[in-house]
Structure formats: C-alpha cells, structure tokens
Design a protein around this motif. Sequence first.
Motif, PDB file in Angstrom:
ATOM      1  N   GLY A   8     120.256  42.365  37.541  1.00  0.00           N
ATOM      2  CA  GLY A   8     121.095  41.304  37.001  1.00  0.00           C
ATOM      3  C   GLY A   8     122.035  41.719  35.896  1.00  0.00           C
ATOM      4  O   GLY A   8     122.847  40.907  35.437  1.00  0.00           O
ATOM      5  N   VAL A  12     130.380  41.598  31.459  1.00  0.00           N
ATOM      6  CA  VAL A  12     130.765  40.197  31.313  1.00  0.00           C
ATOM      7  C   VAL A  12     131.631  40.059  30.067  1.00  0.00           C
ATOM      8  O   VAL A  12     131.478  40.827  29.107  1.00  0.00           O
ATOM      9  CB  VAL A  12     129.502  39.299  31.229  1.00  0.00           C
ATOM     10  CG1 VAL A  12     128.683  39.617  29.987  1.00  0.00           C
ATOM     11  CG2 VAL A  12     129.865  37.832  31.286  1.00  0.00           C
ATOM     12  N   SER A  17     127.906  34.385  30.640  1.00  0.00           N
ATOM     13  CA  SER A  17     126.459  34.304  30.837  1.00  0.00           C
ATOM     14  C   SER A  17     125.993  35.314  31.870  1.00  0.00           C
ATOM     15  O   SER A  17     126.763  35.714  32.756  1.00  0.00           O
ATOM     16  CB  SER A  17     126.068  32.898  31.316  1.00  0.00           C
ATOM     17  OG  SER A  17     126.436  31.917  30.374  1.00  0.00           O
ATOM     18  N   LEU A  18     124.749  35.711  31.747  1.00  0.00           N
ATOM     19  CA  LEU A  18     124.080  36.544  32.734  1.00  0.00           C
ATOM     20  C   LEU A  18     122.626  36.118  32.810  1.00  0.00           C
ATOM     21  O   LEU A  18     122.062  35.648  31.804  1.00  0.00           O
ATOM     22  CB  LEU A  18     124.129  38.030  32.359  1.00  0.00           C
ATOM     23  CG  LEU A  18     125.407  38.832  32.607  1.00  0.00           C
ATOM     24  CD1 LEU A  18     125.242  40.241  32.043  1.00  0.00           C
ATOM     25  CD2 LEU A  18     125.739  38.879  34.081  1.00  0.00           C
ATOM     26  N   VAL A 121     123.646  45.886  30.171  1.00  0.00           N
ATOM     27  CA  VAL A 121     124.468  44.696  29.939  1.00  0.00           C
ATOM     28  C   VAL A 121     125.599  45.115  29.002  1.00  0.00           C
ATOM     29  O   VAL A 121     125.347  45.633  27.917  1.00  0.00           O
ATOM     30  CB  VAL A 121     123.648  43.557  29.316  1.00  0.00           C
ATOM     31  CG1 VAL A 121     124.564  42.413  28.890  1.00  0.00           C
ATOM     32  CG2 VAL A 121     122.596  43.061  30.303  1.00  0.00           C
TER      33      VAL A 121
END
Length: 125
Positions: A8, A12, A17-18, A121
């Motif tokens: 996931g 971004v 959002s993640l 991320v």
Amino acid sequence: QVQLVESGGGLVQAGGSLRLACAASGRTVSSYDMAWFRQAPGKEREFVACIRWSGGTSYGADSLRGRFTISSDNAKNTTYLQMTSLKPEDTAVYFCAARVPLWATPGSAATYAYWGQGTQVTVSS
C-alpha cells in the motif's frame, strides 16, 4: 510464528491519503499485538500505532493523532494503517510488527519479535 507482508505504500501529494496493509500468515492477528513503525532516512525507528490483541489502540507522536488510524480485519487476517492529511515529514519506510501480547509499552520496538520488510511512503510537497 507469524509472517508479515506490507503493501500500500507509494508516492502521494501532501494532503493526500494512503492505506497500508499488513497481511499476516501463520497465526491470526487477533493473537498478537500488532503495530506500525516508521523510519525516515538518517532517523531512528519511530512508533506510529499499535492495536492490541484485545482491540485497544495506541498512537505515537501527537502529530499522528487524528490523522492516522490503525485497525484489523480478523477475517482477512490483516492489519491496516489509514493515513490522511499526509505531510512531507511523514515520508519514511513503514514497517508492520507483531508480538505476543505483553504488559509493556506498545512503542518499544525491541518487544516485537516479528517484522515485515517495510513499504515506502513518500509525500511530496
């Protein structure tokens, strides 16, 4: 034993959002305290959130509260980290971890015996 696989992560924009997922195999997530940690380049590993086997949750720094939510789906044997209002300072490798339930602080990385490989991320400004 339990094996953990994160997914996931990605790139971004700030404010986006993640949702990270940690799929467990070998044992059910409800048997463990499940947690998320993160590590940014040049920094120590930081506690993000924990969901105990009983369902209780704990979060790390105040800056995470209200933006990050940890949850588990026992039917899918997966623990999630929903991240909203992301900021560039949230950029890090995020790790899922598991431990046999302990009466110990949830933020102590040393108490977790099982770790995933991490998912990157990156939040752009």
